[in-house]
Scaffold this motif. Sequence first.
Motif, PDB file in Angstrom:
ATOM      1  N   MET A  47       0.804  -1.222   0.000  1.00 32.88           N
ATOM      2  CA  MET A  47       0.000   0.000   0.000  1.00 32.88           C
ATOM      3  C   MET A  47       0.837   1.272   0.000  1.00 32.88           C
ATOM      4  N   MET A  48       2.069   1.193   0.554  1.00 37.23           N
ATOM      5  CA  MET A  48       2.758   2.448   0.815  1.00 37.23           C
ATOM      6  C   MET A  48       4.256   2.424   0.559  1.00 37.23           C
ATOM      7  N   TYR A  49       4.732   1.460  -0.240  1.00 36.19           N
ATOM      8  CA  TYR A  49       6.176   1.341  -0.429  1.00 36.19           C
ATOM      9  C   TYR A  49       6.788   2.553  -1.127  1.00 36.19           C
ATOM     10  N   LYS A  50       6.005   3.268  -1.938  1.00 39.30           N
ATOM     11  CA  LYS A  50       6.555   4.433  -2.639  1.00 39.30           C
ATOM     12  C   LYS A  50       6.857   5.589  -1.685  1.00 39.30           C
ATOM     13  N   GLY A  51       6.319   5.527  -0.483  1.00 35.50           N
ATOM     14  CA  GLY A  51       6.597   6.559   0.504  1.00 35.50           C
ATOM     15  C   GLY A  51       7.743   6.211   1.431  1.00 35.50           C
ATOM     16  N   LEU A  52       8.394   5.062   1.200  1.00 34.41           N
ATOM     17  CA  LEU A  52       9.498   4.627   2.043  1.00 34.41           C
ATOM     18  C   LEU A  52      10.835   5.050   1.444  1.00 34.41           C
ATOM     19  N   THR A  53      11.801   5.309   2.304  1.00 28.63           N
ATOM     20  CA  THR A  53      13.139   5.651   1.831  1.00 28.63           C
ATOM     21  C   THR A  53      13.882   4.379   1.434  1.00 28.63           C
ATOM     22  N   TYR A  54      14.975   4.558   0.720  1.00 31.73           N
ATOM     23  CA  TYR A  54      15.767   3.398   0.314  1.00 31.73           C
ATOM     24  C   TYR A  54      16.309   2.632   1.535  1.00 31.73           C
ATOM     25  N   PRO A  55      16.861   3.307   2.565  1.00 33.55           N
ATOM     26  CA  PRO A  55      17.316   2.562   3.743  1.00 33.55           C
ATOM     27  C   PRO A  55      16.189   1.795   4.428  1.00 33.55           C
ATOM     28  N   GLU A  56      14.989   2.358   4.431  1.00 34.00           N
ATOM     29  CA  GLU A  56      13.860   1.649   5.038  1.00 34.00           C
ATOM     30  C   GLU A  56      13.515   0.400   4.241  1.00 34.00           C
ATOM     31  N   LEU A  57      13.513   0.510   2.919  1.00 36.88           N
ATOM     32  CA  LEU A  57      13.243  -0.658   2.085  1.00 36.88           C
ATOM     33  C   LEU A  57      14.337  -1.709   2.249  1.00 36.88           C
ATOM     34  N   GLN A  58      15.579  -1.252   2.399  1.00 37.80           N
ATOM     35  CA  GLN A  58      16.671  -2.190   2.654  1.00 37.80           C
ATOM     36  C   GLN A  58      16.437  -2.975   3.941  1.00 37.80           C
ATOM     37  N   LYS A  59      15.978  -2.274   4.952  1.00 40.49           N
ATOM     38  CA  LYS A  59      15.723  -2.938   6.232  1.00 40.49           C
ATOM     39  C   LYS A  59      14.572  -3.943   6.093  1.00 40.49           C
ATOM     40  N   ILE A  60      13.543  -3.555   5.346  1.00 43.31           N
ATOM     41  CA  ILE A  60      12.397  -4.443   5.164  1.00 43.31           C
ATOM     42  C   ILE A  60      12.799  -5.701   4.399  1.00 43.31           C
ATOM     43  N   PHE A  61      13.599  -5.519   3.358  1.00 43.05           N
ATOM     44  CA  PHE A  61      14.004  -6.657   2.536  1.00 43.05           C
ATOM     45  C   PHE A  61      15.380  -7.190   2.936  1.00 43.05           C
ATOM     46  N   ARG A  62      15.586  -7.282   4.236  1.00 41.67           N
ATOM     47  CA  ARG A  62      16.836  -7.862   4.725  1.00 41.67           C
ATOM     48  C   ARG A  62      16.882  -9.329   4.320  1.00 41.67           C
ATOM     49  N   PRO A  63      18.073  -9.870   4.095  1.00 38.58           N
ATOM     50  CA  PRO A  63      18.191 -11.285   3.733  1.00 38.58           C
ATOM     51  C   PRO A  63      17.556 -12.187   4.794  1.00 38.58           C
ATOM     52  N   GLY A  64      16.752 -13.128   4.346  1.00 40.03           N
ATOM     53  CA  GLY A  64      16.133 -14.066   5.266  1.00 40.03           C
ATOM     54  C   GLY A  64      14.813 -13.621   5.845  1.00 40.03           C
ATOM     55  N   ALA A  65      14.317 -12.435   5.445  1.00 35.83           N
ATOM     56  CA  ALA A  65      13.011 -11.987   5.939  1.00 35.83           C
ATOM     57  C   ALA A  65      11.957 -13.012   5.530  1.00 35.83           C
ATOM     58  N   PRO A  66      10.987 -13.311   6.396  1.00 34.03           N
ATOM     59  CA  PRO A  66      10.029 -14.388   6.114  1.00 34.03           C
ATOM     60  C   PRO A  66       9.175 -14.156   4.878  1.00 34.03           C
ATOM     61  N   TYR A  67       9.052 -12.911   4.446  1.00 35.10           N
ATOM     62  CA  TYR A  67       8.214 -12.555   3.300  1.00 35.10           C
ATOM     63  C   TYR A  67       9.071 -12.197   2.077  1.00 35.10           C
ATOM     64  N   GLU A  68      10.361 -12.478   2.147  1.00 35.02           N
ATOM     65  CA  GLU A  68      11.323 -11.992   1.152  1.00 35.02           C
ATOM     66  C   GLU A  68      10.880 -12.256  -0.291  1.00 35.02           C
ATOM     67  N   ASN A  69      10.331 -13.435  -0.556  1.00 37.44           N
ATOM     68  CA  ASN A  69       9.935 -13.798  -1.918  1.00 37.44           C
ATOM     69  C   ASN A  69       8.426 -13.862  -2.103  1.00 37.44           C
ATOM     70  N   HIS A  70       7.697 -13.207  -1.243  1.00 39.22           N
ATOM     71  CA  HIS A  70       6.238 -13.199  -1.344  1.00 39.22           C
ATOM     72  C   HIS A  70       5.810 -12.420  -2.595  1.00 39.22           C
ATOM     73  N   PRO A  71       4.904 -12.969  -3.400  1.00 43.81           N
ATOM     74  CA  PRO A  71       4.473 -12.288  -4.630  1.00 43.81           C
ATOM     75  C   PRO A  71       3.938 -10.875  -4.399  1.00 43.81           C
ATOM     76  N   ALA A  72       3.277 -10.649  -3.257  1.00 44.03           N
ATOM     77  CA  ALA A  72       2.714  -9.324  -2.987  1.00 44.03           C
ATOM     78  C   ALA A  72       3.787  -8.265  -2.793  1.00 44.03           C
ATOM     79  N   MET A  73       5.033  -8.696  -2.552  1.00 43.90           N
ATOM     80  CA  MET A  73       6.122  -7.752  -2.304  1.00 43.90           C
ATOM     81  C   MET A  73       6.951  -7.480  -3.564  1.00 43.90           C
ATOM     82  N   LYS A  74       6.592  -8.075  -4.676  1.00 40.04           N
ATOM     83  CA  LYS A  74       7.390  -7.979  -5.890  1.00 40.04           C
ATOM     84  C   LYS A  74       7.580  -6.530  -6.345  1.00 40.04           C
ATOM     85  N   GLU A  75       6.502  -5.763  -6.413  1.00 43.44           N
ATOM     86  CA  GLU A  75       6.599  -4.384  -6.899  1.00 43.44           C
ATOM     87  C   GLU A  75       7.457  -3.535  -5.965  1.00 43.44           C
TER      88      GLU A  75
END
Length: 352
Positions: A161-189
Amino acid sequence: MKRDIITILLALVSVASQAQTKVNIHGICEPDAKYIGICKNMDGSGGADSVSVRDGKWEYMKELPADVYTLSFISDVMEKQDKKDDFITVMADSIPTEIDLTTGTVKGSKASEAMNATWKGLLASMKSDNQQAAKLAAVQQMRKAVLDNTDSMLPVVFVPMMYKGLTYPELQKIFRPGAPYENHPAMKEAKEHMSQMQEEYQKERQSQTARAIGNKFTDIAMNDTTGRERRLSEWCGKGRYVLIDFWASWCGPCRAEMPNVTACYEKYHAKGLDIVAISFDTNKEAWLRAINTMEMPWVHLSDLAGWNSLGAKTYDIKGIPANILLDGEGNIIDIDLRDNMLEEKLAEIFGE
């Protein structure tokens, strides 16, 4: 905004998995309730379920597929009274959870409590007369919930819903290696968006602008709240760490960030941290009122020139909230630290 949220939730696709999650959820509801309706995933992709009520108490213990990551609960009494917005939503995790449908409260995992509170905040924002302010507040709620719960599946619900409002460091933190949702289709965009931001972010950090990491701070003069002219050099490069914080009283995300900044100031001021806030306000009364209302006990400067502020021009600030962290020598060591990113950086510096 309501239409956008519903559209995104309906578009979420679950990841197929053979793994199971054992949930243990119990609670109370109205004494005359006969059953609790349960929606697996808020978009219903995991199906529905129900459980009987006895004397206002109920229990839901089950092994669920791992692609069920949220559970929503509502009693038959709430449905009959058309209180569908009062449903409770928690994470489908293995931590025992207690739900009180009569008060809307949840006791369980950190992610479950955040999930319920954030969703209720979003529902409330949809009913606001000030849609712009409500949308800003809603994005801030989602952002905090996501960044605080990257060890759970909660980000899958809100990041699309709101990834375009996140900074690059925040997105990096969200997509840290091993995150449980790392390859979830809803997170592709969101992941693709982060990749597109990477080059621009690296250029900014390595550029020769006044706020590039590694540069010395640039001194400027502005008036304080009493009208007296002050210079950044009165605090910067004097042996203490300094956070130069760019904000404005009219900025919703800035105001939402202030409790976090205040907590960091209270924790680290005595250990060597100062804050100099540069406001992009144009109305002095609004500026002073916000400082007093939010109890911000650090240095405040402004030329009351809005986006034409000397601070904005000197440090190339194109959006707020923004900040610059200086070491004791006045060198820029990091920029745009928000939420727990600021706390983590200061903890690293001061050895917490």
